[in-house]
Motif scaffolding. Structure first.
Motif, PDB file in Angstrom:
ATOM      1  N   LEU A  56      -5.280 -15.288  -2.597  1.00  0.00           N
ATOM      2  CA  LEU A  56      -4.293 -14.654  -1.722  1.00  0.00           C
ATOM      3  C   LEU A  56      -4.668 -13.194  -1.485  1.00  0.00           C
ATOM      4  O   LEU A  56      -5.096 -12.496  -2.404  1.00  0.00           O
ATOM      5  CB  LEU A  56      -2.900 -14.687  -2.359  1.00  0.00           C
ATOM      6  N   CYS A  57      -4.445 -12.729  -0.245  1.00  0.00           N
ATOM      7  CA  CYS A  57      -4.638 -11.313   0.060  1.00  0.00           C
ATOM      8  C   CYS A  57      -3.550 -10.515  -0.666  1.00  0.00           C
ATOM      9  O   CYS A  57      -2.570 -11.093  -1.150  1.00  0.00           O
ATOM     10  CB  CYS A  57      -4.572 -11.079   1.574  1.00  0.00           C
ATOM     11  N   SER A  58      -3.700  -9.204  -0.702  1.00  0.00           N
ATOM     12  CA  SER A  58      -2.732  -8.383  -1.452  1.00  0.00           C
ATOM     13  C   SER A  58      -1.330  -8.505  -0.881  1.00  0.00           C
ATOM     14  O   SER A  58      -0.345  -8.544  -1.622  1.00  0.00           O
ATOM     15  CB  SER A  58      -3.159  -6.918  -1.433  1.00  0.00           C
ATOM     16  N   ALA A  59      -1.201  -8.567   0.471  1.00  0.00           N
ATOM     17  CA  ALA A  59       0.126  -8.639   1.092  1.00  0.00           C
ATOM     18  C   ALA A  59       0.826  -9.934   0.688  1.00  0.00           C
ATOM     19  O   ALA A  59       2.005  -9.927   0.312  1.00  0.00           O
ATOM     20  CB  ALA A  59       0.002  -8.565   2.610  1.00  0.00           C
ATOM     21  N   CYS A  60       0.100 -11.053   0.753  1.00  0.00           N
ATOM     22  CA  CYS A  60       0.725 -12.333   0.388  1.00  0.00           C
ATOM     23  C   CYS A  60       0.990 -12.392  -1.119  1.00  0.00           C
ATOM     24  O   CYS A  60       1.980 -12.977  -1.556  1.00  0.00           O
ATOM     25  CB  CYS A  60      -0.145 -13.511   0.826  1.00  0.00           C
ATOM     26  N   THR A  61       0.105 -11.774  -1.923  1.00  0.00           N
ATOM     27  CA  THR A  61       0.336 -11.739  -3.370  1.00  0.00           C
ATOM     28  C   THR A  61       1.622 -10.976  -3.678  1.00  0.00           C
ATOM     29  O   THR A  61       2.456 -11.425  -4.470  1.00  0.00           O
ATOM     30  CB  THR A  61      -0.847 -11.050  -4.092  1.00  0.00           C
TER      31      THR A  61
ATOM     32  N   HIS B 145     -10.986 -15.740   3.120  1.00  0.00           N
ATOM     33  CA  HIS B 145      -9.762 -15.759   3.919  1.00  0.00           C
ATOM     34  C   HIS B 145      -8.584 -16.156   3.030  1.00  0.00           C
ATOM     35  O   HIS B 145      -8.682 -17.095   2.238  1.00  0.00           O
ATOM     36  CB  HIS B 145      -9.903 -16.737   5.087  1.00  0.00           C
ATOM     37  N   CYS B 146      -7.482 -15.448   3.217  1.00  0.00           N
ATOM     38  CA  CYS B 146      -6.275 -15.724   2.429  1.00  0.00           C
ATOM     39  C   CYS B 146      -5.773 -17.137   2.745  1.00  0.00           C
ATOM     40  O   CYS B 146      -5.700 -17.533   3.912  1.00  0.00           O
ATOM     41  CB  CYS B 146      -5.216 -14.685   2.771  1.00  0.00           C
ATOM     42  N   ASP B 147      -5.405 -17.883   1.712  1.00  0.00           N
ATOM     43  CA  ASP B 147      -4.980 -19.274   1.918  1.00  0.00           C
ATOM     44  C   ASP B 147      -3.560 -19.390   2.465  1.00  0.00           C
ATOM     45  O   ASP B 147      -3.097 -20.498   2.730  1.00  0.00           O
ATOM     46  CB  ASP B 147      -5.098 -20.060   0.601  1.00  0.00           C
ATOM     47  N   ILE B 148      -2.867 -18.262   2.621  1.00  0.00           N
ATOM     48  CA  ILE B 148      -1.534 -18.350   3.245  1.00  0.00           C
ATOM     49  C   ILE B 148      -1.543 -17.762   4.656  1.00  0.00           C
ATOM     50  O   ILE B 148      -1.142 -18.415   5.602  1.00  0.00           O
ATOM     51  CB  ILE B 148      -0.462 -17.659   2.370  1.00  0.00           C
ATOM     52  N   CYS B 149      -2.012 -16.529   4.811  1.00  0.00           N
ATOM     53  CA  CYS B 149      -1.927 -15.911   6.150  1.00  0.00           C
ATOM     54  C   CYS B 149      -3.225 -16.056   6.938  1.00  0.00           C
ATOM     55  O   CYS B 149      -3.233 -15.854   8.149  1.00  0.00           O
ATOM     56  CB  CYS B 149      -1.547 -14.435   6.034  1.00  0.00           C
ATOM     57  N   GLY B 150      -4.323 -16.375   6.272  1.00  0.00           N
ATOM     58  CA  GLY B 150      -5.589 -16.585   6.975  1.00  0.00           C
ATOM     59  C   GLY B 150      -6.404 -15.320   7.208  1.00  0.00           C
ATOM     60  O   GLY B 150      -7.544 -15.383   7.654  1.00  0.00           O
TER      61      GLY B 150
HETATM   62 ZN   LIG Z   1      -2.408 -13.300   3.078  1.00  0.00          ZN
END
Ligand SMILES: [Zn+2]
Length: 545
Positions: free
Chosen positions: A144-149, A271-276
């Motif tokens: 996950l990217c930092s924002a989604c984390t 690539h983040c698995d939630i936002c891409g």
């Molecule tokens: Zn993300």
């Protein structure tokens, strides 16, 4: 990443443009192209981010009653907000060696978990062992990217379900229901228009009112943001419980039931698995330990309704199977004998003189089955403009109407079981589809009656005649819906053999109940009709078989 200063919150402007903003930028372009909504990749993240921003405003505002309304109309500038939030920035670092947002400040070791376990719907270890992860498969989320984390971490701490021995639930228990007051998105013309700022600010209490919800003397930063000090752990014999007396009321927005430390040393690129979005530092795992902060005692979070038990202890309301609809009006929008609506909703209706346009209650939450998230529910319910003097009349009538609907629904379900089965004990299985259809099919008429009631109470001289008229109108809706739905379901061919005599008997009993004293006189306070109207159609004919 700093969650106050860096751009990480996904939003949508009125013209449809999407952007990532810093927390203090929520009022940017407010007069020309305002931000109108959050735009997170998941509905539960949107619900959590609303609470993150409301929490930030509530924690940092000093607004009193007279200022509150002015700010709703004319928000602070982004610079003003930045100055307001900055003193707390130290508590909002997601990574680094110092205190980290919503993470245990002293957790050198713990159980290692894949980052997917931060998501509420992630299958628990037991599900993985038992191979019952049918709906949410393992292996779908790896980085996950930092924002989604950050969004996932806040979502988990705010909604935490029980997670095994010593893995504590959120301050409002596992998967609380949240109710926010929002502008009706369809408002137009000269009205104040719905913007993200206004929908957030509607859910912020004036400072004195908020401070009365807890121990305002606890003003140390760690009394608000528990991760700034060693965790008040809750081991069986040696640990502590944490009650409203032990912290500042703002900790209700920043509760930390789970001891978690994100692993920023072993990140991956991708690539983040939630936002891409692409990130050079995807978070792939974290460590955790049980016995985090154990919130007990009479907490009253301002954004949640509470059931009150016989001893007067408040228990937060959780979403139930079947979702949220007008049948939850009592308790979500107005107080009932056993349920208090959220402080923010009562405050709005009793003290905030903002009517002349349409507002709604936005209710959302997970339907949790202990540790497992079965479903995410959200719905909006309209609020009605009404002077305080008439509110009692309005609420009394609404309560009768809902009780009547509930009674008719019970008659209908029982009648259908009697139509389908020789013996009621054989009627096993899930009949909730009948309930759901009944509530859905009567919803539009219900709100039509309420609008009419609110208008009539404001404008007509004879209030009691107005209330009688609405109850009679609602009664007719209930009778016709019950009969129509009986007709539809009883002969729907669901069951292997239909018995016309049994169906006719069940139908006649249903009609006796619909026209009986209990419903009309006791529940709806309407005069009893001397005769049931003659019914035409197939079911009446069947009686003579
Ligand atoms: Zn993300």
């Amino acid at each position: 990443m700093n969650l106050i200063n860096d751009s990480w919150i996904p939003v949508r402007h009125r013209n449809g443009d999407h952007a990532l903003i810093a927390s203090w930028q929520i009022t940017e372009q407010h007069d020309s192209n305002p931000i109108v909504a959050l735009a997170a990749p998941r509905a539960d993240f949107n619900g959590a981010l609303m609470q993150f921003l409301i929490g930030l405003l509530q924690t940092s505002t000093s607004a009193k009653e007279d200022e509150w309304e002015e700010l709703l109309e004319q928000p602070p500038t982004p610079d003003d907000l930045k100055q307001q939030f900055l003193p707390h920035a130290k508590a909002f670092e997601l990574a680094g060696d110092g205190p980290r947002f919503m993470q245990d400040c002293n957790l050198p070791e713990g159980e290692e978990k894949p980052i997917a376990a931060l998501l509420i719907e992630a299958p628990g270890e037991k599900s993985l062992r038992d191979h019952t992860d049918h709906f949410i498969k393992r292996g779908g989320v790896n980085g996950l990217c930092s924002a989604c984390t950050a969004a996932a971490l806040f979502t988990l701490q705010t909604n935490a379900p029980s997670g095994g021995v010593g893995h504590r639930t959120s301050l409002r228990g596992g998967g609380p229901l949240t109710t926010l007051v929002i502008f009706d998105p369809k408002t137009a013309g000269d009205d104040l228009r719905a913007t993200l700022w206004r929908n957030l600010w509607l859910n912020v209490l004036e400072k004195p009112s908020f401070l009365s919800l807890g121990n305002a003397k606890k003003t140390a930063p760690a009394d608000i943001f528990p991760w700034l000090a060693p965790t008040r752990t809750s081991e069986a014999k040696t640990g502590k419980q944490t009650t409203p007396e032990d912290t500042h009321p703002a900790q209700m927005f920043w509760g930390m039931p789970r001891r978690i430390r994100l692993d920023f040393k072993n990140t991956e690129e991708g690539h983040c698995d939630i936002c891409g979005y692409f990130s050079e530092t995807l978070v792939t795992r974290y460590i955790t330990k049980n016995y985090g902060v154990n919130y007990t005692g009479p907490w009253k979070h301002p954004l949640s309704p509470y059931n009150v038990d016989k001893q007067g202890v408040p228990l937060p309301v959780h979403a139930q199977p079947g979702g949220v609809s007008y049948r939850h009006w009592l308790g979500l929008v107005q107080k009932s004998s056993s349920r208090e609506s959220a402080k923010i909703v009562t405050q709005f209706q009793e003290h905030r003189k903002l009517f002349h346009q349409q507002f709604r209650v936005w209710a959302f939450g997970y339907d949790m089955d202990n540790m497992k998230a079965r479903c995410w529910y959200e719905a909006t319910i309209p609020l009605y403009e009404l002077e305080q003097a008439y509110r009692k009349h309005f609420e009394g009538t609404v309560e009768r109407c809902i009780n009547a609907a509930s009674e008719v629904k019970n008659y209908l379900v029982r009648a259908l079981k009697e139509a389908w089965f020789d013996r009621l004990e054989d009627a096993k299985g899930d009949f909730s589809f009948i309930d759901l259809a009944f509530w859905q099919n009567t919803e539009t008429d219900f709100y039509g009656c309420l609008q009419d009631l609110a208008d009539s109470l404001q404008t007509e001289a004879d209030k009691s005649a107005a209330m009688d008229r609405i109850r009679e109108r609602w009664y007719k809706v209930l009778v016709s819906q019950a009969e129509a739905q009986f007709d539809q379901w009883a002969t729907s061919g669901f069951f292997e053999y239909e018995n016309p005599r049994r169906i006719a008997q069940a139908y006649n009993k249903l009609r006796r109940q619909l026209w009986g004293k209990k419903l009309r006189t006791d529940t709806l306070e309407l005069p009893l009709k001397s005769e049931q109207p003659v019914q035409e159609g197939v079911l009446t004919d069947v009686v003579t078989v």
